[in-house]
Design a protein around this motif. Structure first.
Motif, PDB file in Angstrom:
ATOM      1  N   GLY A  60       0.836  -1.197   0.000  1.00  0.00           N
ATOM      2  CA  GLY A  60       0.000   0.000   0.000  1.00  0.00           C
ATOM      3  C   GLY A  60       0.868   1.244   0.000  1.00  0.00           C
ATOM      4  N   THR A  61       0.972   1.902   1.143  1.00  0.00           N
ATOM      5  CA  THR A  61       1.749   3.145   1.230  1.00  0.00           C
ATOM      6  C   THR A  61       3.238   2.896   1.457  1.00  0.00           C
ATOM      7  OG1 THR A  61       1.312   3.289   3.599  1.00  0.00           O
ATOM      8  CG2 THR A  61      -0.226   4.429   2.131  1.00  0.00           C
ATOM      9  N   VAL A  62       3.628   1.645   1.663  1.00  0.00           N
ATOM     10  CA  VAL A  62       5.029   1.310   1.938  1.00  0.00           C
ATOM     11  C   VAL A  62       5.502   0.247   0.950  1.00  0.00           C
ATOM     12  CG1 VAL A  62       6.603   0.319   3.642  1.00  0.00           C
ATOM     13  CG2 VAL A  62       4.754   1.810   4.397  1.00  0.00           C
ATOM     14  N   SER A  63       6.705   0.433   0.428  1.00  0.00           N
ATOM     15  CA  SER A  63       7.355  -0.582  -0.405  1.00  0.00           C
ATOM     16  C   SER A  63       8.612  -1.045   0.316  1.00  0.00           C
ATOM     17  CB  SER A  63       7.729  -0.020  -1.772  1.00  0.00           C
ATOM     18  OG  SER A  63       6.577   0.243  -2.527  1.00  0.00           O
ATOM     19  N   VAL A  64       8.862  -2.351   0.238  1.00  0.00           N
ATOM     20  CA  VAL A  64      10.030  -2.928   0.882  1.00  0.00           C
ATOM     21  C   VAL A  64      10.848  -3.647  -0.191  1.00  0.00           C
ATOM     22  CG1 VAL A  64      10.852  -4.580   2.600  1.00  0.00           C
ATOM     23  CG2 VAL A  64       8.784  -3.230   3.052  1.00  0.00           C
ATOM     24  N   GLU A  65      12.134  -3.322  -0.252  1.00  0.00           N
ATOM     25  CA  GLU A  65      13.024  -3.984  -1.203  1.00  0.00           C
ATOM     26  C   GLU A  65      13.918  -4.959  -0.459  1.00  0.00           C
ATOM     27  OE1 GLU A  65      16.804  -2.955  -4.074  1.00  0.00           O
ATOM     28  OE2 GLU A  65      15.203  -1.460  -3.937  1.00  0.00           O
ATOM     29  N   ASP A  66      14.104  -6.115  -1.049  1.00  0.00           N
ATOM     30  CA  ASP A  66      15.067  -7.070  -0.517  1.00  0.00           C
ATOM     31  C   ASP A  66      15.728  -7.800  -1.670  1.00  0.00           C
ATOM     32  OD1 ASP A  66      13.256  -9.109  -1.307  1.00  0.00           O
ATOM     33  OD2 ASP A  66      12.555  -9.456   0.735  1.00  0.00           O
ATOM     34  N   HIS A  67      16.744  -8.567  -1.338  1.00  0.00           N
ATOM     35  CA  HIS A  67      17.469  -9.365  -2.329  1.00  0.00           C
ATOM     36  C   HIS A  67      17.510 -10.808  -1.835  1.00  0.00           C
ATOM     37  CE1 HIS A  67      18.838  -5.296  -3.299  1.00  0.00           C
ATOM     38  NE2 HIS A  67      18.920  -5.756  -4.531  1.00  0.00           N
ATOM     39  N   VAL A  68      17.247 -11.728  -2.754  1.00  0.00           N
ATOM     40  CA  VAL A  68      17.173 -13.145  -2.413  1.00  0.00           C
ATOM     41  C   VAL A  68      18.261 -13.895  -3.173  1.00  0.00           C
ATOM     42  CG1 VAL A  68      15.723 -15.214  -2.408  1.00  0.00           C
ATOM     43  CG2 VAL A  68      14.675 -12.953  -2.063  1.00  0.00           C
ATOM     44  N   PHE A  69      19.097 -14.583  -2.435  1.00  0.00           N
ATOM     45  CA  PHE A  69      20.151 -15.420  -2.998  1.00  0.00           C
ATOM     46  C   PHE A  69      19.597 -16.822  -3.150  1.00  0.00           C
ATOM     47  CE2 PHE A  69      23.781 -18.331  -1.856  1.00  0.00           C
ATOM     48  CZ  PHE A  69      24.414 -18.264  -3.085  1.00  0.00           C
ATOM     49  N   GLN A  71      20.441 -20.691  -4.095  1.00  0.00           N
ATOM     50  CA  GLN A  71      21.455 -21.724  -4.277  1.00  0.00           C
ATOM     51  C   GLN A  71      20.707 -23.041  -4.435  1.00  0.00           C
ATOM     52  OE1 GLN A  71      24.459 -21.603  -1.288  1.00  0.00           O
ATOM     53  NE2 GLN A  71      25.576 -23.329  -2.120  1.00  0.00           N
ATOM     54  N   PRO A  72      20.555 -23.543  -5.666  1.00  0.00           N
ATOM     55  CA  PRO A  72      19.651 -24.661  -5.951  1.00  0.00           C
ATOM     56  C   PRO A  72      19.875 -25.955  -5.181  1.00  0.00           C
ATOM     57  CG  PRO A  72      20.346 -23.606  -7.974  1.00  0.00           C
ATOM     58  CD  PRO A  72      21.167 -23.007  -6.866  1.00  0.00           C
ATOM     59  N   ASP A  73      20.912 -26.059  -4.385  1.00  0.00           N
ATOM     60  CA  ASP A  73      21.080 -27.284  -3.613  1.00  0.00           C
ATOM     61  C   ASP A  73      20.238 -27.272  -2.338  1.00  0.00           C
ATOM     62  OD1 ASP A  73      22.454 -25.483  -2.040  1.00  0.00           O
ATOM     63  OD2 ASP A  73      24.269 -26.687  -1.877  1.00  0.00           O
ATOM     64  N   GLY A  74      19.379 -26.256  -2.199  1.00  0.00           N
ATOM     65  CA  GLY A  74      18.499 -26.207  -1.040  1.00  0.00           C
ATOM     66  C   GLY A  74      18.812 -25.106  -0.052  1.00  0.00           C
ATOM     67  N   HIS A  75      19.420 -24.015  -0.518  1.00  0.00           N
ATOM     68  CA  HIS A  75      19.765 -22.900   0.361  1.00  0.00           C
ATOM     69  C   HIS A  75      19.263 -21.601  -0.260  1.00  0.00           C
ATOM     70  CE1 HIS A  75      22.085 -20.660   3.344  1.00  0.00           C
ATOM     71  NE2 HIS A  75      22.467 -19.866   2.354  1.00  0.00           N
ATOM     72  N   LEU A  76      18.574 -20.796   0.550  1.00  0.00           N
ATOM     73  CA  LEU A  76      18.039 -19.517   0.106  1.00  0.00           C
ATOM     74  C   LEU A  76      18.320 -18.498   1.202  1.00  0.00           C
ATOM     75  CD1 LEU A  76      14.647 -18.928  -1.548  1.00  0.00           C
ATOM     76  CD2 LEU A  76      15.092 -17.748   0.592  1.00  0.00           C
ATOM     77  N   GLU A  77      18.678 -17.280   0.808  1.00  0.00           N
ATOM     78  CA  GLU A  77      18.912 -16.201   1.770  1.00  0.00           C
ATOM     79  C   GLU A  77      18.121 -14.980   1.328  1.00  0.00           C
ATOM     80  OE1 GLU A  77      23.078 -15.290   2.153  1.00  0.00           O
ATOM     81  OE2 GLU A  77      23.605 -17.413   2.382  1.00  0.00           O
ATOM     82  N   ILE A  78      17.494 -14.308   2.288  1.00  0.00           N
ATOM     83  CA  ILE A  78      16.771 -13.061   2.034  1.00  0.00           C
ATOM     84  C   ILE A  78      17.506 -11.959   2.790  1.00  0.00           C
ATOM     85  CG2 ILE A  78      14.589 -11.833   2.243  1.00  0.00           C
ATOM     86  CD1 ILE A  78      13.245 -14.658   2.355  1.00  0.00           C
ATOM     87  N   HIS A  79      17.978 -10.942   2.057  1.00  0.00           N
ATOM     88  CA  HIS A  79      18.764  -9.854   2.640  1.00  0.00           C
ATOM     89  C   HIS A  79      17.973  -8.553   2.586  1.00  0.00           C
ATOM     90  CE1 HIS A  79      22.664 -12.017   2.823  1.00  0.00           C
ATOM     91  NE2 HIS A  79      22.065 -12.747   1.892  1.00  0.00           N
TER      92      HIS A  79
END
Length: 147
Positions: A60-69, A71-79
């Protein structure tokens, strides 16, 4: 610095199918996050060859940016970058095979952990993390059973 971690088991699930479902929800955060009215997601490859998503989520009135790494072997990171109200933080999700299915291991970290005036606020934050992650695993289980 790690501030909270926990794991959730999903019986009868395979690692590769669980990864595909997790990546699907990483690419469609509006399906997961309450109040998210839409999102813009762009994939890019960093100079070192790693796959990343740049996400802008509209609340709505707020947008949030993040970056997602990814790694297809079963690892994900949200920064998430630091702001005036919040230190730089990241979440890691690892998928591990178990005898009965898979285990999702969730770890939350902050560059400088926040101090809280009362321990109840810390408990509420951790419970919110746990509830959000349980919701994600439920959606993954639903997606897997529909396939």
């Amino acid at each position: 610095m790690k501030v909270f971690s926990h794991s959730i088991e999903l019986k009868g699930a395979g690692k590769s199918q669980s990864w595909e479902a997790l990546e699907h929800f990483a690419r469609h955060p509006d399906l997961l996050l309450p109040g998210c009215e839409g999102s813009e997601v762009h994939e890019f490859t960093s100079e070192d060859g790693n796959r990343w998503l740049r996400r802008v989520k509209n609340f709505g009135t707020v947008s949030v940016e993040d970056h997602v790494f990814l790694q297809p072997d079963g690892h994900l990171e949200i920064h998430v970058a630091a702001s005036r109200e919040w230190p730089r933080s990241w979440q890691e999700i690892d998928i591990e095979e178990t005898v009965e299915g898979v285990r999702f291991r969730f770890t939350y970290s902050q560059e400088t952990p926040q101090s809280f005036k009362t321990p109840q606020i810390l408990q509420l934050r951790n419970e919110a993390y746990r509830n959000k992650d349980q919701g994600l695993v439920r959606l993954i289980a639903q997606k897997l059973s529909a396939a």
